[in-house]
Design a protein around this motif. Sequence first.
Motif, mmCIF file in Angstrom:
data_model
loop_
_atom_site.group_PDB
_atom_site.id
_atom_site.type_symbol
_atom_site.label_atom_id
_atom_site.label_comp_id
_atom_site.label_asym_id
_atom_site.label_seq_id
_atom_site.Cartn_x
_atom_site.Cartn_y
_atom_site.Cartn_z
ATOM 1 N N LYS A 5 45.867 42.137 53.151
ATOM 2 C CA LYS A 5 45.620 40.714 52.932
ATOM 3 C C LYS A 5 46.094 40.237 51.570
ATOM 4 C CE LYS A 5 42.123 40.375 56.355
ATOM 5 N NZ LYS A 5 41.186 39.468 56.931
ATOM 6 N N SER A 6 46.533 41.143 50.751
ATOM 7 C CA SER A 6 47.105 40.745 49.472
ATOM 8 C C SER A 6 48.455 41.420 49.354
ATOM 9 C CB SER A 6 46.196 41.157 48.325
ATOM 10 O OG SER A 6 46.005 42.546 48.362
ATOM 11 N N SER A 7 49.298 40.896 48.502
ATOM 12 C CA SER A 7 50.632 41.456 48.455
ATOM 13 C C SER A 7 51.103 41.692 47.037
ATOM 14 C CB SER A 7 51.607 40.561 49.200
ATOM 15 O OG SER A 7 51.286 39.214 48.996
ATOM 16 N N GLY A 8 51.309 42.944 46.748
ATOM 17 C CA GLY A 8 52.023 43.311 45.547
ATOM 18 C C GLY A 8 51.242 43.244 44.261
ATOM 19 N N MET A 45 42.921 35.053 33.748
ATOM 20 C CA MET A 45 42.752 35.205 35.201
ATOM 21 C C MET A 45 43.763 36.245 35.671
ATOM 22 S SD MET A 45 42.678 32.274 38.094
ATOM 23 C CE MET A 45 42.730 32.650 39.829
ATOM 24 N N ILE A 46 43.276 37.173 36.458
ATOM 25 C CA ILE A 46 44.127 38.222 37.036
ATOM 26 C C ILE A 46 44.063 38.018 38.534
ATOM 27 C CG2 ILE A 46 44.495 40.698 37.232
ATOM 28 C CD1 ILE A 46 42.716 40.936 34.651
ATOM 29 N N ALA A 47 45.238 37.846 39.179
ATOM 30 C CA ALA A 47 45.230 37.484 40.604
ATOM 31 C C ALA A 47 46.438 38.077 41.319
ATOM 32 C CB ALA A 47 45.226 35.962 40.740
ATOM 33 N N GLN A 48 46.384 37.987 42.634
ATOM 34 C CA GLN A 48 47.491 38.405 43.492
ATOM 35 C C GLN A 48 47.855 37.272 44.426
ATOM 36 O OE1 GLN A 48 45.334 41.856 45.088
ATOM 37 N NE2 GLN A 48 47.297 42.918 45.006
ATOM 38 N N PHE A 49 49.028 37.376 45.035
ATOM 39 C CA PHE A 49 49.335 36.533 46.182
ATOM 40 C C PHE A 49 48.669 37.173 47.400
ATOM 41 C CE2 PHE A 49 52.645 35.524 43.136
ATOM 42 C CZ PHE A 49 52.510 34.145 43.105
ATOM 43 N N THR A 50 48.195 36.338 48.305
ATOM 44 C CA THR A 50 47.401 36.833 49.438
ATOM 45 C C THR A 50 47.875 36.173 50.731
ATOM 46 O OG1 THR A 50 45.774 35.057 49.356
ATOM 47 C CG2 THR A 50 45.381 36.937 47.903
#
Length: 76
Positions: A5-8, A45-50
């Motif tokens: 569900k998340s990418s990379g 903020m630390i995030a991913q593409f999902t």
Amino acid sequence: MSNQKSSGDFFVIKALEDGVNVIGLTRGTDTRFHHSEKLDTGEVMIAQFTEHTSAVKVRGKAVIQTSHGEMNTEAE
Ligand code: TRP
């Protein structure tokens, strides 16, 4: 990828002023804002593409680190 569900890679956004907005834009044919996170100076903020988020818009003065490099948003 350990989670479908998340990418990379994660990306990091560090606010250089109060009131920086990190805006998540939806994946798919309908591109709209779905989340706005407000960061004050020094907040990170630390995030991913999902599966829900395919693009991110950063408004305000910030440092952004991605696998493509590090960049600053322009001062106004
Ligand atoms: N619930 C959102 C999602 O899973 C959370 C999110 C992930 C997000 N990455 C983001 C919100 C980037 C804003 C910007 O997609």
